[in-house]
Design a protein around this motif. Structure first.
Motif, PDB file in Angstrom:
ATOM      1  N   THR A 139      10.048   5.365  -0.447  1.00 24.59           N
ATOM      2  CA  THR A 139      10.304   3.436  -0.782  1.00 24.59           C
ATOM      3  C   THR A 139       9.725   2.706  -0.406  1.00 24.59           C
ATOM      4  O   THR A 139       9.153   1.724  -0.639  1.00 24.59           O
ATOM      5  N   ALA A 140       9.790   3.063   1.383  1.00 25.53           N
ATOM      6  CA  ALA A 140       9.014   1.756   2.017  1.00 25.53           C
ATOM      7  C   ALA A 140       7.602   1.983   1.857  1.00 25.53           C
ATOM      8  O   ALA A 140       7.284   0.551   1.461  1.00 25.53           O
ATOM      9  N   ASP A 141       6.918   2.694   1.286  1.00 30.05           N
ATOM     10  CA  ASP A 141       5.742   2.238   1.283  1.00 30.05           C
ATOM     11  C   ASP A 141       5.821   1.895  -0.045  1.00 30.05           C
ATOM     12  O   ASP A 141       4.362   0.882  -0.532  1.00 30.05           O
ATOM     13  N   LYS A 142       5.861   2.069  -1.034  1.00 28.09           N
ATOM     14  CA  LYS A 142       5.856   1.649  -2.300  1.00 28.09           C
ATOM     15  C   LYS A 142       6.256   0.200  -2.183  1.00 28.09           C
ATOM     16  O   LYS A 142       5.870  -0.085  -3.063  1.00 28.09           O
ATOM     17  N   VAL A 143       7.261  -0.038  -1.512  1.00 27.46           N
ATOM     18  CA  VAL A 143       7.667  -1.912  -1.399  1.00 27.46           C
ATOM     19  C   VAL A 143       6.319  -2.100  -0.939  1.00 27.46           C
ATOM     20  O   VAL A 143       5.676  -3.071  -2.090  1.00 27.46           O
ATOM     21  N   GLN A 144       5.656  -1.509  -0.536  1.00 28.54           N
ATOM     22  CA  GLN A 144       4.355  -2.741   0.231  1.00 28.54           C
ATOM     23  C   GLN A 144       3.421  -2.520  -0.256  1.00 28.54           C
ATOM     24  O   GLN A 144       2.786  -3.304  -0.898  1.00 28.54           O
ATOM     25  N   THR A 145       3.390  -0.788  -1.283  1.00 31.60           N
ATOM     26  CA  THR A 145       2.235  -1.435  -2.077  1.00 31.60           C
ATOM     27  C   THR A 145       2.764  -2.216  -3.977  1.00 31.60           C
ATOM     28  O   THR A 145       2.141  -2.939  -3.721  1.00 31.60           O
TER      29      THR A 145
END
Length: 471
Positions: free
Chosen positions: A228-234
């Protein structure tokens, strides 16, 4: 999306990728990158990584005498960058150079440690953030020489101070208007199409938010913590690039303008058994919100540490311009079922639906580092579970309208009113973080944020001249 190194190499070949962006996140939460030839990728390089990083030039990383660092690609994050021909991106883990192991101040390392810790405790967490933002036509800044005048001007096609086509949105009237009043629909639509087609997102919704001047929101399906953190950055990366393509600017700054709602990142959390088969927060026999005692303890943990959490989930000086009464932002430490003036609410759209039972923590804003924020939220919730912290009774009244005496009687505390105050709280209340947050990252983070507050305190605000020039 590839699921391993072999599939990632196949992806590079099939899409005729020439260049790959190695992306990572610095300690404050900003995405960084370096571009290398796709031909350098091999099965072995996914294991050994690329010695391409001078850590001394990255905020919160290393000193000049220990600066050689290695970026190890995460194959599951390999994706095509549609606005740059022949370019892909891959997110990375950061390691010390010289085979000295994982870099302890890599924010993604903290997220992975949090996942390891919860697994050891027998749990699995799911996070679902709601990212709000503004998309402006232009922002003019005058800050280079403050003595000659400091200020900024926002240009926004739908704002009441600028619109020329009659489709304006008044202050606090931006929630859900249909086009053509919603003039940013096409920008958001392009962003979610890119996220879906190229980055593997499952989008749940996008809409205009309450504020004027192009405030929007994009929600994607919940996932595990680090993912989810990866997706926020993406999402931030994609939206900023799509807006730039249209000659506009997307910002996740919490409070860019006076007089209207700020930008939050309401974060949904549920805790399940390790095998993902049972939602531990769900109790169909609970008459109030179908929330289990386990779930109440998780709420209690976040409430108990809410003031310290503020330093991580509301991490900028500007964050505390948002956290004021009257703009749908939480300022009081309380919980409820549907009360949006409380810092935690238990969404209850449906009854008898186990998979939907969760808590919504409303304090975070999207200027935070998501790897640190989600990890800290999880650790607070688990501390509540482990210590059986009771959250007290829910508050089903508009807390903004309660008298100080009533709030005191109900045990309702205020959130910190400034970043400095929040950092004071974090310094005195961080034991709950220590199974996952090493002392190095905590001390470095606090030092960085203290420097930020010190620097901004030295600049007179333009409105101070309005109030005090005749002193």
């Amino acid at each position: 999306m590839p699921s391993n190194a072999i599939e990632a190499l196949k992806f590079l070949k099939e899409n005729q990728i020439q260049w790959v962006d190695l992306q990572f996140t610095d300690l404050p939460g900003r995405l960084q990158h370096i571009t290398i030839p796709a031909a350098d990728f091999t099965e072995e390089s996914f294991k050994t990584g690329f010695g391409k990083l001078d850590g001394s030039s990255i905020k919160g990383f290393t000193t000049i005498y220990e600066s050689d660092m290695v970026l190890q690609p995460i194959p599951e994050t390999m994706a095509l960058v549609p606005w740059s021909q022949g370019v892909a991106r891959v997110m990375t883990r950061v390691f010390w150079g010289g085979a000295r192991g994982r870099f302890e101040r890599d924010p993604r390392f903290i997220a992975e440690e949090a996942e390891r810790y919860q697994s050891e405790q027998g749990y699995l967490s799911y996070f679902g953030p709601e990212l709000e933002f503004f998309v402006f036509d232009k922002v003019e800044l005058n800050v280079a020489l403050p003595q000659s005048g400091t200020g900024y001007k926002i240009y926004a096609r739908e704002a009441p101070w600028q619109t020329t086509n009659g489709h304006l949105i008044r202050y606090k009237e931006g929630y859900y208007p249909a086009p053509p009043v919603d003039q940013l629909f096409d920008v958001r639509l392009e962003a979610i199409n890119v996220l879906t087609k190229y980055f593997g997102f499952i989008i749940e919704a996008t809409h205009h938010e309450v504020a004027t001047a192009g405030q929007g929101e994009i929600d994607f399906m919940f996932s595990t913590l680090a993912d989810t953190a990866d997706k926020v950055q993406t999402l931030k990366y994609v939206l900023k690039n799509v807006a730039a393509k249209h000659g506009m600017i997307a910002t996740f700054m919490p409070k860019p303008m006076f007089g209207d709602n700020g930008t939050g990142m309401h974060t949904h959390l549920s805790l399940w058994t390790k095998d993902g088969k049972k939602n531990l927060m769900y109790d169909p026999n609970d008459e109030y919100a179908e929330l289990s005692q386990f779930g109440r303890y998780a709420v209690g943990g976040i409430l108990a540490h809410a003031r310290a959490l503020s330093a991580i989930v509301s991490p900028t000086v500007n964050s505390y311009r948002r956290l004021v009464p009257g703009f749908e932002a939480p300022v009081y430490v309380a919980w409820s079922k549907g009360n949006r003036s409380a810092i935690i609410r238990i969404p209850s759209y449906y009854k008898g639906m186990e998979k939907a039972k969760r808590l919504e923590y409303r304090a975070p804003d999207p200027s935070c580092n998501p790897y640190l924020a989600f990890s800290a939220i999880l650790m607070a919730a688990m501390d509540g579970v482990n210590k059986k912290i009771d959250p007290g009774d829910p508050v089903d009244e508009n807390i903004y309208h309660l008298s100080p005496e009533k709030k005191k009687a109900l045990g309702i505390k205020d959130l910190p009113r400034s970043l400095d105050e929040a950092l004071d709280e974090l310094e005195s209340d961080n034991e709950f973080l220590k199974p996952v947050f090493n002392s190095s990252i905590l001390s470095t983070y606090i030092d960085l944020k203290r420097e930020e507050t010190k620097t901004l305190q030295m600049y007179p605000h333009p409105m101070e001249l309005y109030y005090y020039l005749d002193s």
